[in-house]
Design a protein around this motif. Structure first.
Motif, PDB file in Angstrom:
ATOM      1  N   SER A 103       0.834  -1.211   0.000  1.00  0.00           N
ATOM      2  CA  SER A 103       0.000   0.000   0.000  1.00  0.00           C
ATOM      3  C   SER A 103       0.864   1.255   0.000  1.00  0.00           C
ATOM      4  O   SER A 103       0.559   2.220  -0.708  1.00  0.00           O
ATOM      5  CB  SER A 103      -0.929   0.028   1.216  1.00  0.00           C
ATOM      6  N   ARG A 104       1.928   1.254   0.798  1.00  0.00           N
ATOM      7  CA  ARG A 104       2.841   2.406   0.797  1.00  0.00           C
ATOM      8  C   ARG A 104       3.468   2.605  -0.572  1.00  0.00           C
ATOM      9  O   ARG A 104       3.610   3.731  -1.041  1.00  0.00           O
ATOM     10  CB  ARG A 104       3.938   2.216   1.852  1.00  0.00           C
ATOM     11  N   THR A 107       1.102   4.220  -2.964  1.00  0.00           N
ATOM     12  CA  THR A 107       0.979   5.657  -2.690  1.00  0.00           C
ATOM     13  C   THR A 107       2.147   6.412  -3.299  1.00  0.00           C
ATOM     14  O   THR A 107       1.990   7.477  -3.883  1.00  0.00           O
ATOM     15  CB  THR A 107       0.916   5.906  -1.162  1.00  0.00           C
TER      16      THR A 107
END
Length: 134
Positions: A103-104, A107
């Protein structure tokens, strides 16, 4: 092309321009699973505290990159980050940790979602590199 990126990285203190401007790159040197020879690849990374995280996306191809297979066979490796160089041990992130790191990365680099789409059923491995000579 990889050799040109490696040469630029080393001559410019870990900075690479062109298509890689602003991209956090490291040089990952693994031991060839079949050859036993050192293999160096420029790889995008994500910092996670003291650890470095790399993603075996292989541009969304249906197979894992060679460096990932090399790390499965021999998880000790060497990285160059900026002007620092040191030994690391690789481990694959699983479960909640994998999801947090993935997820990081999405982003930071949303185009990685496209890599996963193109990879189809192949789930892109998330590999954590932990410094071993600190």
């Amino acid at each position: 092309m990889n050799q040109a990126v490696i040469d630029e990285f080393r001559s410019a203190g870990g900075v690479v321009g062109g298509d890689y401007t602003g991209t956090p790159l490291l040089l990952l040197t693994t031991t060839g699973a079949r050859s036993g020879e050192p293999r160096t690849m420029p790889v995008m990374y994500l910092a996670d505290g003291e650890r470095l995280v790399v993603f075996a996306a292989n541009g969304g191809r249906p197979h894992h990159p060679g460096w990932y297979h090399n790390l499965l066979a021999a998880p000790t490796a060497h990285v160059e980050v900026g002007t620092d160089a040191y030994a690391v041990t690789a481990s694959e992130a699983e479960g909640a940790e994998r999801e947090r790191l993935w997820s990081r990365q999405l982003t930071t680099a949303p185009y990685f979602a496209g890599f996963q789409d193109r990879a189809g059923k192949r789930r892109i491995p998330v590999v954590v590199l932990t410094r071993t000579d600190a």
